[in-house]
Design an enzyme around this catalytic site. Sequence first.
Site, PDB file in Angstrom:
ATOM      1  N   GLU A 298       0.980   3.894   1.844  1.00 42.98           N
ATOM      2  CA  GLU A 298       1.526   4.294   3.146  1.00 42.98           C
ATOM      3  C   GLU A 298       2.709   3.406   3.551  1.00 42.98           C
ATOM      4  OE1 GLU A 298      -3.043   4.810   3.513  1.00 42.98           O
ATOM      5  OE2 GLU A 298      -1.606   3.571   2.415  1.00 42.98           O
TER       6      GLU A 298
ATOM      7  N   HIS B 207       0.840  -1.193   0.000  1.00 44.44           N
ATOM      8  CA  HIS B 207       0.000   0.000   0.000  1.00 44.44           C
ATOM      9  C   HIS B 207       0.876   1.245   0.000  1.00 44.44           C
ATOM     10  CE1 HIS B 207      -3.726  -2.214   1.862  1.00 44.44           C
ATOM     11  NE2 HIS B 207      -3.206  -2.842   0.814  1.00 44.44           N
TER      12      HIS B 207
ATOM     13  N   CYS C  39      -2.053  -0.786   7.238  1.00 46.41           N
ATOM     14  CA  CYS C  39      -1.167   0.377   7.271  1.00 46.41           C
ATOM     15  C   CYS C  39      -1.155   1.030   8.645  1.00 46.41           C
ATOM     16  CB  CYS C  39      -1.603   1.393   6.217  1.00 46.41           C
ATOM     17  SG  CYS C  39      -1.469   0.792   4.522  1.00 46.41           S
TER      18      CYS C  39
ATOM     19  N   CYS D  77      -5.707   1.930   6.016  1.00 51.06           N
ATOM     20  CA  CYS D  77      -6.439   0.715   6.385  1.00 51.06           C
ATOM     21  C   CYS D  77      -5.838   0.113   7.656  1.00 51.06           C
ATOM     22  CB  CYS D  77      -6.391  -0.289   5.242  1.00 51.06           C
ATOM     23  SG  CYS D  77      -4.741  -1.007   4.979  1.00 51.06           S
TER      24      CYS D  77
END
Length: 286
Positions: free
Chosen positions: A78, A76, A109, A106
Amino acid sequence: MRPNLLSAVGETENDAAGEGRTPQSLDERMMRRCLSLAAESLKVREYPFGAVVVRNGEILAEATNRVARDCDVTRHAEIVAMAEAQRKLGDTDLSNCTLYSNVEPCALCSYAIREARVAKVVFALRSPVMGGFSRWNILNDRDLSTTMPQVFDKTDLRDNLIPWKFKNYQPDVVTVCLGQNDGIIDSTLFCSTYVTFLKRLRGYYPNSTIVCLTSPMAYGALLVQQKKYLTGILAAMHNTGEANLYSYWFSNTYIGGCGNHPNLMEHQLLADELTSYLKKLKNWGQ
């Protein structure tokens, strides 16, 4: 040890002590960069997420999603941005950094953010289904670890007021699109909530034409239900005297991209379809 900074909508111990937040101009500039990264992500068939790690007012690292390109569901934006920041610093500790993301991190993360001791998290759009703050409370859980970031879900936060100055921009048309994640739920609750939202929207935009859309990704039972929702919602609003309100049902289903979302070509097709409808509705170009 750094104090735990509990924040639900931006109120923190630092604020109470009189220490100022990051200047608005910096927050806005970094969020715009996240949005630019998100746009770049779409061009390479990734989900539109962008993240920036900032230290001392400067960008230390930035990233887009790399899930599809790396064939790794953990890549992801992040996570990628934090990993690059840690590599540059030669240290896993990001306690003097702020993480910006265009969408709420999410659960995956959010736990990594806690482990990296990120000082503050700023995001633009909540994720009520997958969010590590509004859904799973990972960023805000005192029992998870001894370090919590400050969390802000608006970049222009002042006592949690909506920063957008509605009176300064009054569009000709406002569209409201039902999403795939709305799903099939209790119709009475859904429609009454939607009506309340439309009345609030009308307060912001007294002269705008409002058009309620089905999801361009919906099909089968969900699409049938969405059409029933909108039919009932418009009838209820029209009964109150609301005349400048319409609905539009997409003629096709657009699910050719990642995760049954529209691909690039389909985005253009649905844009053309909606544009054609709006031109006829508003007599534009006649």
